[in-house]
Design a protein around this motif. Structure first.
Motif, PDB file in Angstrom:
ATOM      1  N   THR A 211      -8.478  -3.900  -3.013  1.00  0.00           N
ATOM      2  CA  THR A 211      -9.599  -2.761  -3.623  1.00  0.00           C
ATOM      3  C   THR A 211     -10.486  -2.411  -2.705  1.00  0.00           C
ATOM      4  O   THR A 211     -11.435  -3.566  -3.193  1.00  0.00           O
ATOM      5  CB  THR A 211      -8.748  -2.193  -5.007  1.00  0.00           C
TER       6      THR A 211
ATOM      7  N   GLN B  62       0.210  -1.367  -0.168  1.00  0.00           N
ATOM      8  CA  GLN B  62      -0.084   0.435   0.122  1.00  0.00           C
ATOM      9  C   GLN B  62       1.005   1.501   0.194  1.00  0.00           C
ATOM     10  O   GLN B  62       0.177   1.953  -0.680  1.00  0.00           O
ATOM     11  CB  GLN B  62      -0.633   0.161   0.950  1.00  0.00           C
TER      12      GLN B  62
ATOM     13  N   THR C 293      -3.250   3.778  -2.972  1.00  0.00           N
ATOM     14  CA  THR C 293      -4.009   4.238  -1.463  1.00  0.00           C
ATOM     15  C   THR C 293      -3.592   5.818  -1.229  1.00  0.00           C
ATOM     16  O   THR C 293      -4.364   6.632  -0.761  1.00  0.00           O
ATOM     17  CB  THR C 293      -3.897   3.187  -0.114  1.00  0.00           C
TER      18      THR C 293
ATOM     19  N   GLU D 115      -3.876  -2.718  -2.915  1.00  0.00           N
ATOM     20  CA  GLU D 115      -4.371  -0.969  -2.569  1.00  0.00           C
ATOM     21  C   GLU D 115      -2.901  -0.306  -2.961  1.00  0.00           C
ATOM     22  O   GLU D 115      -2.594   0.437  -1.890  1.00  0.00           O
ATOM     23  CB  GLU D 115      -4.535  -0.835  -0.907  1.00  0.00           C
TER      24      GLU D 115
END
Length: 330
Positions: free
Chosen positions: A214, A99, A185, A182
């Motif tokens: 996601t 992320q 992000t 992700e």
């Protein structure tokens, strides 16, 4: 007449459990991925998406406990690998984009040195050959002036550039499976779209299997061939796209779709699912969604449904009319 042999799955997960004390962060997860396929994994925070992938990568440390009936990559049992065998596999054939790139990169080394370390560890590249490949990889992920940027430290690059560096590092050895957790992000909307487009292009060009974690259902609808919807550590619905999003069968999937802003145009309030994902102390005895589900019935409160062959974990799947009604928040 004999049927043709079925191609071997790239990844096969059966009954994966990740427990922290008595809390099952991942509770009997079943997933499969074909070579070159893009599978989207969606669900609220706390659904177990990232923990499941960390378990696959061997990155769940004590006190976490990982078990599975099957955890196979190209037919190889990942649970039986020793530390040396796992180091040889992870980062080469299986790679992950995390992320937050800035916290994943080492601030003490240039980004080029960090990519070169991957090349040296898995491919034995050193010196000029490694430096040349680093520049090629940075160019592949569309970083301008790649040779100069290779000498930069992570804090000298933008968030989008660091995420591209992470992608370059992940694809450095030509992995067969890429996990993107992700990956956009912390980025603004424009950069998010660029990163997603880059991942999709690389996946197609290199024929990688891609697991995309996601919260963004629109991204999944646009990019993925299949989707797995997770809730409280379990897959509650899975199937091909766009069919599953057009007619969701599980109340949770329908609620996620109903909360998309585009489905709430003209409404006074954005549709929302009340409550939160259960934690260690409030886990229901029956269906894990039962405290939040508008369609809950008596059986749901006392029994835990299994994932059916049709790919839905629900005793009372939504009929077609109810699915459309739930999606449009009427």
């Amino acid at each position: 007449m004999l049927s043709p042999p079925q191609p071997q799955a790239l990844l096969r997960i059966e009954n994966l459990r990740v427990e922290f004390g008595r809390f099952p962060a991942v509770d009997g997860l079943d997933l499969s991925l074909a070579p070159g396929e893009l599978l989207g994994i969606v669900g609220e925070s706390g659904s177990g998406k990232s923990v499941a992938m960390l378990a696959l990568m061997g990155l769940v440390d004590a006190p976490g406990r990982v078990s599975a009936d099957r955890l196979e990559f190209q037919g190889q049992d990942l649970l039986r690998l020793n530390a040396r065998e796992r180091r040889r596999l992870i980062g080469r054939d299986i790679a992950m984009v995390f992320q937050d790139a800035l916290s994943s990169l080492d601030p003490s080394y240039t980004v080029g040195a960090q990519i070169a370390e991957v090349l040296q560890t898995h491919l034995g590249l050193r010196g000029a050959a490694a430096r040349q490949r680093v520049v090629e990889l940075l160019e592949l992920v569309e970083i301008p002036d790649a040779a100069r940027r290779a000498e930069a430290y992570p804090h000298q690059l933008s968030g989008g550039m660091n995420q591209r560096v992470m992608i370059a590092m992940a694809i450095a050895c030509g992995p067969k499976l890429l996990i993107a957790d992700e990956p956009t992000t912390a980025l603004d909307v424009t950069i998010q779209a660029q990163i997603m487009e880059l991942l999709l292009r690389l996946q197609r060009e290199q024929g990688m299997g891609l697991l995309m974690i996601t919260h963004d259902l629109a991204v999944v609808a646009e990019m993925a061939q299949r989707v797995a919807v997770m809730y409280a550590g379990q897959v509650v619905e899975t199937g091909p796209l766009p069919a599953l999003f057009d007619a969701p069968r599980h109340p949770y999937t329908a609620a996620l779709l109903a909360a998309i802003p585009e489905h709430n145009r003209g409404a006074r309030r954005l549709a929302a699912l009340p409550g939160i994902v259960p934690g260690a102390l409030d886990r229901p005895a029956g269906c894990l969604l039962s405290p939040r589900c508008a369609q809950v019935q008596g059986r749901c409160r006392s029994e835990r449904p299994a994932l059916t062959n049709e790919g839905v974990r629900c005793f009372f799947p939504l009929p077609p009319a109810a699915r459309l009604e739930a999606q449009h928040g009427q």
